[in-house]
Design an enzyme around this catalytic site. Sequence first.
Site, PDB file in Angstrom:
ATOM      1  N   ASP A 190      39.548  32.556  17.133  1.00  0.00           N
ATOM      2  CA  ASP A 190      40.612  33.344  17.764  1.00  0.00           C
ATOM      3  C   ASP A 190      41.964  32.922  17.193  1.00  0.00           C
ATOM      4  OD1 ASP A 190      38.554  34.214  19.242  1.00  0.00           O
ATOM      5  OD2 ASP A 190      39.267  33.436  21.177  1.00  0.00           O
TER       6      ASP A 190
ATOM      7  N   ASP B 266      42.682  31.744  14.161  1.00  0.00           N
ATOM      8  CA  ASP B 266      42.948  32.319  12.839  1.00  0.00           C
ATOM      9  C   ASP B 266      43.216  33.815  12.929  1.00  0.00           C
ATOM     10  OD1 ASP B 266      42.757  29.926  11.532  1.00  0.00           O
ATOM     11  OD2 ASP B 266      40.586  30.067  11.270  1.00  0.00           O
ATOM     12  N   PHE B 267      42.514  34.462  13.859  1.00  0.00           N
ATOM     13  CA  PHE B 267      42.759  35.887  14.062  1.00  0.00           C
ATOM     14  C   PHE B 267      44.217  36.112  14.477  1.00  0.00           C
ATOM     15  CE2 PHE B 267      43.066  39.736  16.526  1.00  0.00           C
ATOM     16  CZ  PHE B 267      42.302  40.648  15.803  1.00  0.00           C
TER      17      PHE B 267
ATOM     18  N   SER C 206      28.116  68.290  33.005  1.00  0.00           N
ATOM     19  CA  SER C 206      27.460  67.295  33.859  1.00  0.00           C
ATOM     20  C   SER C 206      26.009  67.175  33.412  1.00  0.00           C
ATOM     21  CB  SER C 206      27.432  67.753  35.306  1.00  0.00           C
ATOM     22  OG  SER C 206      28.686  67.754  35.845  1.00  0.00           O
ATOM     23  N   LEU C 207      25.263  66.372  34.135  1.00  0.00           N
ATOM     24  CA  LEU C 207      23.828  66.255  33.853  1.00  0.00           C
ATOM     25  C   LEU C 207      23.060  66.600  35.114  1.00  0.00           C
ATOM     26  CD1 LEU C 207      23.716  62.845  31.960  1.00  0.00           C
ATOM     27  CD2 LEU C 207      23.219  65.090  30.991  1.00  0.00           C
TER      28      LEU C 207
ATOM     29  N   ARG D 175      37.469  63.205  31.176  1.00  0.00           N
ATOM     30  CA  ARG D 175      36.618  64.366  31.385  1.00  0.00           C
ATOM     31  C   ARG D 175      37.285  65.441  32.254  1.00  0.00           C
ATOM     32  NH1 ARG D 175      30.562  64.649  33.912  1.00  0.00           N
ATOM     33  NH2 ARG D 175      31.207  66.071  35.541  1.00  0.00           N
TER      34      ARG D 175
ATOM     35  N   GLU E 147      31.542  56.352  27.612  1.00  0.00           N
ATOM     36  CA  GLU E 147      31.858  55.926  28.972  1.00  0.00           C
ATOM     37  C   GLU E 147      32.728  54.679  28.895  1.00  0.00           C
ATOM     38  OE1 GLU E 147      30.418  58.091  30.976  1.00  0.00           O
ATOM     39  OE2 GLU E 147      30.472  57.183  32.971  1.00  0.00           O
TER      40      GLU E 147
ATOM     41  N   LYS F 163      17.155  62.894  26.556  1.00  0.00           N
ATOM     42  CA  LYS F 163      17.686  64.049  25.822  1.00  0.00           C
ATOM     43  C   LYS F 163      16.661  64.535  24.808  1.00  0.00           C
ATOM     44  CE  LYS F 163      22.267  62.026  26.232  1.00  0.00           C
ATOM     45  NZ  LYS F 163      23.330  61.235  25.586  1.00  0.00           N
TER      46      LYS F 163
ATOM     47  N   CYS G  72      43.687  34.689  65.424  1.00  0.00           N
ATOM     48  CA  CYS G  72      43.063  33.898  64.370  1.00  0.00           C
ATOM     49  C   CYS G  72      41.941  33.019  64.944  1.00  0.00           C
ATOM     50  CB  CYS G  72      44.105  33.026  63.695  1.00  0.00           C
ATOM     51  SG  CYS G  72      43.412  31.942  62.443  1.00  0.00           S
TER      52      CYS G  72
ATOM     53  N   CYS H 255      43.228  29.183  64.535  1.00  0.00           N
ATOM     54  CA  CYS H 255      44.420  28.594  65.159  1.00  0.00           C
ATOM     55  C   CYS H 255      44.945  29.421  66.322  1.00  0.00           C
ATOM     56  CB  CYS H 255      45.514  28.393  64.120  1.00  0.00           C
ATOM     57  SG  CYS H 255      46.307  29.927  63.641  1.00  0.00           S
TER      58      CYS H 255
ATOM     59  N   CYS I 268      46.739  35.994  59.309  1.00  0.00           N
ATOM     60  CA  CYS I 268      47.194  35.020  60.280  1.00  0.00           C
ATOM     61  C   CYS I 268      48.560  34.535  59.797  1.00  0.00           C
ATOM     62  CB  CYS I 268      46.234  33.834  60.360  1.00  0.00           C
ATOM     63  SG  CYS I 268      46.972  32.441  61.231  1.00  0.00           S
TER      64      CYS I 268
ATOM     65  N   CYS J  71      47.867  26.629  60.385  1.00  0.00           N
ATOM     66  CA  CYS J  71      46.498  27.130  60.412  1.00  0.00           C
ATOM     67  C   CYS J  71      45.662  26.335  59.398  1.00  0.00           C
ATOM     68  CB  CYS J  71      46.533  28.616  60.078  1.00  0.00           C
ATOM     69  SG  CYS J  71      44.930  29.409  60.161  1.00  0.00           S
TER      70      CYS J  71
END
Length: 666
Positions: A31, A33-34, A80-81, A134, A170, A285, A403, A406, A421, A427
Amino acid sequence: MDMLPKILLLREELNQHNHNYYVLDTPEISDFDFDLKLKELQELEQSNPQFFDVNSPTQRVGGGITKNFVTVAHEQRMYSLDNSYSKEDLLEWEKRLQKQLGEVSLQYTCELKYDGASMSITYEKGRLIRAVTRGDGFQGDDVTNNIKTIRSIPLKLKGNYPPKFDIRGEIILPFKGFEKMNQDLIEIGETPYSNPRNTASGSLKLQDSAEVAKRPLDCLLYSIVGENLPFNSQFEGLETAREWGFKVPAAAKLANNLDEVFNFIDYWDVHRHKLPYETDGVVVKVNNHHYQEELGYTAKSPRWAIAYKFKSEQVATVLNSISYQVGRTGAITPVANLEPVQLAGTVVKRASLHNADQIEKLDIRVGDTVFVEKGGEIIPKIIAVDLSQRPSSAEHTLYITHCPECESELVRLEGGANHYCPNFYGCPPQIIGRIQHYISRKAMDIEGLGGETVALLYNNGLVQNYADLYTLNVDQIVPLERMAQKSAENLVKGVNESKSIPFERVLYALGIRFVGETVAKKLAKHYKNIDALSQATLMDLILVDEIGERIAQSVIDFFENDENRLIIERLKEYGVQFEIVEKVNLNATNILEGKVFVVSGVFTQFSRDDLKKAIEDNGGKVGSSISSKTHYVLAGDNMGPAKLDKANKLNIPIISEIEFMEMLKK
Ligand code: AMP
Ligand code: ZN
């Protein structure tokens, strides 16, 4: 000089690393070096603004604000499905297909049904140009700025792609990221989100894309639509999408008949519980595009696809009682105590009831038989009450007014769902919770002291607030349960060492409501010390980047309180850091002459480069790996365990950045 080739090369390289990390899950560079490369690119782009590119990897951090999302029509409708719930449903579906197509043998692509927010993303000439939700299927909202911050979505494609197409997928929030977000919210006393799916779709409509960039969203793709596509089946489409750089889950499978589809369903019905994200079924499908065309669409959905919904695991059990927990910030959480019951492989005894509204909505009563469901979250949910089983004696649930710890009268903030509370200083769970927060890893990180010990110290009257920790001595602690000389010494030592924790973490540790890690950093940087911060006015605070009225008011309230001011004065006396340590003294000296340092981990006060420079400016040397020649390891957070081990074996002192600064002051 023409910097373009260098810029293009860096962009290419960073795109590839993003792909390795976020799509393939096999990073090839650290990370660190990135970040270096990204910084280099940012600098080059800044000094060469003529080469600006909206699809540069530097644009992933967001920053664009969208006040109103523009409505955009989908070039091709997002359908839709149809749903199915049994294997019989699927057999009937196949009959209908064969009625229309004749007695052909059909192959099916099986995919998981990812539970998130669907999205259509348009690419032209291999570049992401637009992302649209969508919506109603015909038109949705343009959320391009926000979508671009999701690292697994390619901004530029690889390979042989058509000049223009849409890809659908998605947007999801994996469990781990979701739970982390909730933990952070709970830490600062905010209400956690209820589920990953709503949080994912809510994230897409945030106005500030920099906020979206901070959320660990992901995008799983499942279909390409467009003209002259270089494949003619769903399964090839998925494989091709992968080649272009998209994230398509490996679970997708080609089935040669319905039996193979059933196998896929049976397998995932069990194994989906191990996936890092939520799924709610399988999408089947018809594989061949020619058949798909022939089958066409109904008014709502394609005839060539169907969703098989998993039965969510539910059980019925009896509600024995409701108890109320008090959190660190005083927030009350009602908990259902259930007759223990087996569910999705574990025994469930408790379920969250969220708040008073939820109880009212369910009209849940002690003695009721309730249905419990396990989603992705760890704590199961009560989804409904079986009214037919209600005992005649069951009484309407009255939410507590005082409470349980208390006896203070509870308050409900305007517009908020939770009761609190208000007895902040008296408390017990609030007092203990605040001290536990103070010592936690991201705050003062006090070694030798855990959450249970804090409760023990409080219950024995040894601490009333976090300042009292600094007055503890070994003789007081040893007589306590499960305490010995050694553990008592460690505790006192740990408390003492916390005095070198930098100001921004101290500020976070104080537990001011709504002041989380990031806000604490901002405030520390801006005000530099606690005195300036405690005198800041509301107007003053609001002018600080990212500080809104709610946070500002909370800071003011905190410092207006006499008890808080007293505690801070005491902490100051004990030597806790209440100001930012100024930049490294760059006056060259030879203080470190002959000393070899290895610098490792992530630092909070200085950059790694600053520290290396300071070592060299003062006569020391920076070594690249730990060996017997190393004199000191200068360690920040997240230093690797292997390195730590090695330093310990060779008996090399490990020092913090604060200790290093002390060394230079001598
Ligand atoms: P529904 O919202 O129940 O009508 O289901 C249709 C939605 O399922 C689509 O709009 C997609 O967002 C979503 N979906 C999730 N996974 C898939 C997948 N593998 N293939 C197609 N749609 C999917
Ligand atoms: Zn209380």
